[in-house]
Structure formats: structure tokens, C-alpha cells
Design an enzyme around this catalytic site. Structure first.
Site, PDB file in Angstrom:
ATOM      1  N   CYS A  40      31.976  -3.861  38.122  1.00  0.00           N
ATOM      2  CA  CYS A  40      30.728  -3.222  37.699  1.00  0.00           C
ATOM      3  C   CYS A  40      29.908  -2.681  38.882  1.00  0.00           C
ATOM      4  CB  CYS A  40      29.934  -4.179  36.817  1.00  0.00           C
ATOM      5  SG  CYS A  40      28.750  -3.317  35.772  1.00  0.00           S
ATOM      6  N   HIS A  53      33.123  -8.062  32.785  1.00  0.00           N
ATOM      7  CA  HIS A  53      32.750  -9.427  33.171  1.00  0.00           C
ATOM      8  C   HIS A  53      33.458 -10.380  32.205  1.00  0.00           C
ATOM      9  CE1 HIS A  53      29.500  -7.653  35.576  1.00  0.00           C
ATOM     10  NE2 HIS A  53      29.197  -6.925  34.523  1.00  0.00           N
TER      11      HIS A  53
HETATM   12  N1  GLN Z   1      23.395  -2.120  37.979  1.00  0.00           N
HETATM   13  C1  GLN Z   1      24.575  -1.504  37.482  1.00  0.00           C
HETATM   14  C2  GLN Z   1      24.373  -0.826  36.140  1.00  0.00           C
HETATM   15  O1  GLN Z   1      23.540  -1.197  35.362  1.00  0.00           O
HETATM   16  C3  GLN Z   1      25.687  -2.517  37.415  1.00  0.00           C
HETATM   17  C4  GLN Z   1      25.477  -3.569  36.377  1.00  0.00           C
HETATM   18  C5  GLN Z   1      26.481  -4.676  36.471  1.00  0.00           C
HETATM   19  O2  GLN Z   1      27.009  -4.970  37.542  1.00  0.00           O
HETATM   20  N2  GLN Z   1      26.737  -5.372  35.366  1.00  0.00           N
HETATM   21  O3  GLN Z   1      25.088   0.104  35.840  1.00  0.00           O
END
Ligand code: GLN
Length: 234
Positions: free
Chosen positions: A95, A194
């Protein structure tokens, strides 16, 4: 654990890039090797400290926009990851990790942040934040069945010509464009998932371990992990 650690796994900046439990990926890798009677050393790399260049596998987790921008400043300064990737050392980026390795990413408010440029992907904002379960059919990794995980991101990612999709989305959002999920380039495996993703997808964990050790690993028979997969996929 006894004996010399055969394998060293670095977790980059777990204090800021671990919001969604992605450090659990290191625990999964460590356990899967321990069940095979092999020792692993997990090295947590704190923001501001030197990134070790001698580990066998690198993990970068997800995080909020502000945390990921701060982590990126640190990583850009060291240049360590470029060296690690150029040597073909496996990297799993989840992510925010995926976005940071890319060319640019856009944070909420519209600011465009230059990434590390190690992965040919570009991230802009999704119209709606993607939150929920994902199932995706793997493209480019032999022996890895469909992926299960959950996503929570505001960025959507477009792949450039040097990156291949990790998977095709069956349900959920993934990269958000063209129905793909994650990216593969050289030694980098990047995903929006995740879960932690390696707890839900043990074949992906073992593929990374095989790459990191340079050998095939004996299969593990773990009915509880299989049950978790079945339950999540259903
Ligand atoms: N901040 C990033 C987004 O919202 C990554 C989010 C995350 O790592 N779950 O796209």
C-alpha cells in the site's frame, strides 16, 4: 530460537508504516522458517537510522499519507533501497510502500510527492476511498493461488510499461484502474493488500522466502492457515 540466523529480514519503519498490522508479515515469514527448523532474524529499522544493506528480504508496510511522506524523506536521503533493488534482493511493499516506491503519488489535498522511482507506477487520488475485502487472481507468480486481503487506501495506481500487474481483481478495488492489483518489477512485489497479506496468502510468503534463501522450501501442512484462507475467500 537457537542457532545462527540463516535469513535476515528488514522491516522498514514499522513505527510509522505499520498502521494496518503489516509488521505481521515479518512474523509470518519468521514462523514459516521456524516451523522448518530454520532461524530468522527480524531487523526493525527505525526512521532516522541507517537502512542495513545486508538483509535478505525487505518489508515496507502501509501507512497514512503524512507518515508515508515522512518515511519517504528518510528513504530518499539514504538511497539504500535503490542499491538493494539493483542487487535483486526481494522487497515486499504494501500500500503506502507500493506508492512510495513508484514515480509519484498524490496525497489528500492534492500535493504530488515524488517517489523513489524504483517501481514504474503512478498514484493519483481515487474518487472514493477503497475500503474492504479484496480477492485477486495472480498473474505473474508461479504457484501462488488467488490472493485474499483487505484494502484501505485513498490513492489509485496506474502501471507504467516497466511494471507488470501482480494480479487481476476479482472483487474489491486494488489499483483502481484497469482491474489490476499490485505490481511486479524486478525483485519488487507490491500490493494494496493488508491482512497481513502473508498471513492470508502463505504461498506468497513461501515464494518470497524461496527467493530470499535461493532455494525451494519444504511445504508446510497448516490446516488452520488453510481454514483462514477458505473462510476469507468465501
Ligand atoms: N496513505 C495511502 C492511501 O491512502 C496508503 C494507505 C495504506 O497504506 N493503507 O492511499
Amino acid at each position: 530460537m537457537t542457532g545462527e540466523a540463516a535469513l535476515r529480514i528488514a522491516v522498514l519503519y514499522p513505527e510509522v508504516l505499520g498502521t494496518y498490522g503489516d509488521r505481521g508479515n515479518a512474523l509470518v515469514l519468521e514462523r514459516r522458517m521456524a516451523w522448518r527448523g530454520e532461524a530468522v532474524e527480524v531487523v526493525d529499522v527505525a526512521v532516522g537510522s541507517t537502512v542495513p544493506t545486508t538483509c535478505d528480504l525487505y518489508l515496507i508496510g502501509g501507512g497514512e499519507d503524512a507518515a508515508q511522506s515522512a518515511a519517504l524523506q528518510d528513504l530518499s536521503r539514504t538511497g539504500a533501497l535503490a542499491d538493494i533493488v539493483s542487487r535483486g534482493v526481494p522487497v515486499l511493499a504494501v500500500c503506502a510502500g507500493l506508492q512510495m516506491l513508484g514515480q509519484t503519488f498524490e496525497v489528500s489535498g492534492g500535493r504530488v510527492v515524488p517517489g523513489l522511482g524504483l517501481l514504474d507506477v503512478t498514484t493519483t487520488r481515487l474518487a472514493t476511498r477503497a475500503v474492504g475485502e479484496v480477492v485477486a487472481r495472480v498473474d505473474g507468480l508461479p504457484g501462488v493461488p488467488e490472493l485474499t486481503g483487505f484494502e484501505n487506501h485513498g490513492g489509485g495506481t496506474t502501471l507504467g510499461p516497466d511494471a507488470a500487474p501482480l494480479a487481476q481483481v476479482v472483487s474489491g478495488t486494488g489499483n483502481g484502474a484497469g482491474g489490476t492489483e499490485g505490481a511486479l518489477q524486478g525483485s519488487i512485489v507490491a500490493t494494496y493488500l493488508h491482512g497481513p497479506v502473508l498471513a492470508r496468502n502463505p504461498a506468497l510468503a513461501d515464494l518470497l522466502l524461496s527467493r530470499a534463501t535461493g532455494r525451494d522450501l519444504a511445504p508446510l501442512d497448516l490446516p488452520s492457515v488453510d481454514r483462514l484462507r477458505r473462510e476469507r475467500l468465501a
